[in-house]
Design a protein around this motif. Sequence first.
Motif, PDB file in Angstrom:
ATOM      1  N   ILE A 233      -7.567   5.572  -0.926  1.00 25.70           N
ATOM      2  CA  ILE A 233      -9.011   5.614  -1.139  1.00 25.70           C
ATOM      3  C   ILE A 233      -9.678   5.288   0.200  1.00 25.70           C
ATOM      4  O   ILE A 233      -9.008   4.914   1.164  1.00 25.70           O
ATOM      5  N   THR A 234     -10.991   5.407   0.282  1.00 25.56           N
ATOM      6  CA  THR A 234     -11.697   5.145   1.533  1.00 25.56           C
ATOM      7  C   THR A 234     -11.954   3.643   1.710  1.00 25.56           C
ATOM      8  O   THR A 234     -11.942   2.874   0.741  1.00 25.56           O
ATOM      9  N   ASP A 235     -12.220   3.251   2.964  1.00 26.36           N
ATOM     10  CA  ASP A 235     -12.570   1.863   3.245  1.00 26.36           C
ATOM     11  C   ASP A 235     -13.832   1.459   2.483  1.00 26.36           C
ATOM     12  O   ASP A 235     -13.945   0.325   2.002  1.00 26.36           O
ATOM     13  N   HIS A 236     -14.781   2.382   2.399  1.00 26.75           N
ATOM     14  CA  HIS A 236     -16.026   2.094   1.684  1.00 26.75           C
ATOM     15  C   HIS A 236     -15.744   1.784   0.214  1.00 26.75           C
ATOM     16  O   HIS A 236     -16.338   0.855  -0.360  1.00 26.75           O
ATOM     17  N   THR A 237     -14.847   2.546  -0.397  1.00 23.83           N
ATOM     18  CA  THR A 237     -14.503   2.313  -1.804  1.00 23.83           C
ATOM     19  C   THR A 237     -13.829   0.957  -1.974  1.00 23.83           C
ATOM     20  O   THR A 237     -14.082   0.237  -2.949  1.00 23.83           O
ATOM     21  N   VAL A 238     -12.983   0.596  -1.021  1.00 26.07           N
ATOM     22  CA  VAL A 238     -12.328  -0.721  -1.076  1.00 26.07           C
ATOM     23  C   VAL A 238     -13.380  -1.821  -1.042  1.00 26.07           C
ATOM     24  O   VAL A 238     -13.333  -2.776  -1.832  1.00 26.07           O
TER      25      VAL A 238
ATOM     26  N   ASN B  40      -8.595  -4.567   4.534  1.00 26.47           N
ATOM     27  CA  ASN B  40      -9.278  -3.488   3.817  1.00 26.47           C
ATOM     28  C   ASN B  40      -8.684  -2.129   4.153  1.00 26.47           C
ATOM     29  O   ASN B  40      -8.500  -1.275   3.280  1.00 26.47           O
ATOM     30  N   THR B  41      -8.387  -1.925   5.434  1.00 27.60           N
ATOM     31  CA  THR B  41      -7.814  -0.644   5.858  1.00 27.60           C
ATOM     32  C   THR B  41      -6.450  -0.413   5.224  1.00 27.60           C
ATOM     33  O   THR B  41      -6.132   0.692   4.758  1.00 27.60           O
ATOM     34  N   GLU B  42      -5.637  -1.460   5.179  1.00 26.37           N
ATOM     35  CA  GLU B  42      -4.304  -1.330   4.577  1.00 26.37           C
ATOM     36  C   GLU B  42      -4.397  -1.087   3.076  1.00 26.37           C
ATOM     37  O   GLU B  42      -3.603  -0.322   2.506  1.00 26.37           O
ATOM     38  N   ILE B  43      -5.369  -1.731   2.424  1.00 32.98           N
ATOM     39  CA  ILE B  43      -5.559  -1.505   0.990  1.00 32.98           C
ATOM     40  C   ILE B  43      -5.969  -0.057   0.748  1.00 32.98           C
ATOM     41  O   ILE B  43      -5.481   0.597  -0.188  1.00 32.98           O
ATOM     42  N   ALA B  44      -6.864   0.450   1.590  1.00 32.94           N
ATOM     43  CA  ALA B  44      -7.312   1.841   1.456  1.00 32.94           C
ATOM     44  C   ALA B  44      -6.140   2.801   1.605  1.00 32.94           C
ATOM     45  O   ALA B  44      -6.006   3.764   0.834  1.00 32.94           O
ATOM     46  N   GLU B  45      -5.280   2.540   2.570  1.00 34.61           N
ATOM     47  CA  GLU B  45      -4.115   3.405   2.781  1.00 34.61           C
ATOM     48  C   GLU B  45      -3.149   3.314   1.607  1.00 34.61           C
ATOM     49  O   GLU B  45      -2.591   4.317   1.161  1.00 34.61           O
ATOM     50  N   ARG B  46      -2.932   2.093   1.106  1.00 32.52           N
ATOM     51  CA  ARG B  46      -1.998   1.901  -0.007  1.00 32.52           C
ATOM     52  C   ARG B  46      -2.476   2.615  -1.272  1.00 32.52           C
ATOM     53  O   ARG B  46      -1.676   3.211  -2.001  1.00 32.52           O
ATOM     54  N   LEU B  47      -3.787   2.563  -1.529  1.00 29.75           N
ATOM     55  CA  LEU B  47      -4.334   3.130  -2.761  1.00 29.75           C
ATOM     56  C   LEU B  47      -4.877   4.552  -2.571  1.00 29.75           C
ATOM     57  O   LEU B  47      -5.366   5.158  -3.528  1.00 29.75           O
TER      58      LEU B  47
ATOM     59  N   ALA C 144      -8.879  -2.161 -13.918  1.00 32.35           N
ATOM     60  CA  ALA C 144      -7.508  -2.035 -13.434  1.00 32.35           C
ATOM     61  C   ALA C 144      -7.485  -1.907 -11.919  1.00 32.35           C
ATOM     62  O   ALA C 144      -6.651  -2.513 -11.233  1.00 32.35           O
ATOM     63  N   ARG C 145      -8.428  -1.136 -11.368  1.00 30.63           N
ATOM     64  CA  ARG C 145      -8.464  -0.952  -9.923  1.00 30.63           C
ATOM     65  C   ARG C 145      -8.870  -2.237  -9.208  1.00 30.63           C
ATOM     66  O   ARG C 145      -8.316  -2.584  -8.164  1.00 30.63           O
TER      67      ARG C 145
ATOM     68  N   LEU D 192      -3.627  -7.018  -3.911  1.00 27.85           N
ATOM     69  CA  LEU D 192      -3.312  -6.661  -2.521  1.00 27.85           C
ATOM     70  C   LEU D 192      -3.978  -7.612  -1.529  1.00 27.85           C
ATOM     71  O   LEU D 192      -3.414  -7.910  -0.473  1.00 27.85           O
ATOM     72  N   ILE D 193      -5.154  -8.110  -1.865  1.00 29.09           N
ATOM     73  CA  ILE D 193      -5.806  -9.118  -1.025  1.00 29.09           C
ATOM     74  C   ILE D 193      -4.921 -10.359  -0.957  1.00 29.09           C
ATOM     75  O   ILE D 193      -4.706 -10.942   0.112  1.00 29.09           O
ATOM     76  N   ALA D 194      -4.396 -10.759  -2.105  1.00 26.28           N
ATOM     77  CA  ALA D 194      -3.551 -11.950  -2.169  1.00 26.28           C
ATOM     78  C   ALA D 194      -2.251 -11.766  -1.410  1.00 26.28           C
ATOM     79  O   ALA D 194      -1.634 -12.748  -0.983  1.00 26.28           O
TER      80      ALA D 194
END
Length: 242
Positions: free
Chosen positions: A197-202, A188-195, A173-174, A181-183
């Motif tokens: 989570i950390t950049d590393h996790t993204v 990566n930074t924006e995805i981390a903020e949205r979810l 699911a994640r 979000l990539i699409a």
Amino acid sequence: MSRGERMSAGERAGKPHVIRALVADDQAVVRTGFVNLLATQEDIEVVAEAEDGVRAVLAARETRPDLALLDIRMPHKNGIEAAREILAASGGATKVLMLTTFGLDEYVYDALAAGAGGFLLKDATFPELLHAVRVVASGNALLSPEITKRLIAEFVHARGSRLPVPAAGDLTARETEVLTLIARGLSNTEIAERLTITDHTVKTHINRLFAKLELRDRAQAVIVAYELGLVRAGRESGVRYR
């Protein structure tokens, strides 16, 4: 055709992070213009130029550039065929940025499926050109908003899948959320903020979903996301790439 031999490690020691570029376009004025513009930058070195696809492939083999800037429509061998051969010969080490005259080009989808990292209109501004070269050379994807909208609206759904797309159920699911979000064009930074989570996790999620879907870059990830129905043409199609 070649503008210089490949620099040795010692010669490059004083020029860290120099992008070695190949420029291929059958229009001499356009080709020379791009070469001269890129030559003004300390972090970009044009190592070869070519007037058709065949010569572009040969030049890429001789100079092994970091980036190949290819006109999509060239004689003898078009940009897509040249891109496919250059990517295969370099094992993906040489990144490809395609040039097109029109926002709506019948070859856009095929070029992305072949592995091109992005598209740029020939009437792009100098800052847009430099940004595109640096983004694609770094391994990220970039498309102008105009091309992205038309690509999604006209080709992805109308022409059907050209990439082998595994079932969406192969993703967690994640991972599915990250792909969506990539699409939509998030970094990566924006995805981390949205979810939250950390950049590393993204990056971990991206590496896993890329492996599962056998994707080589974010451009292909966008295509797959639309083919899987995770995002749709329309308001969501105006994505940006970083």
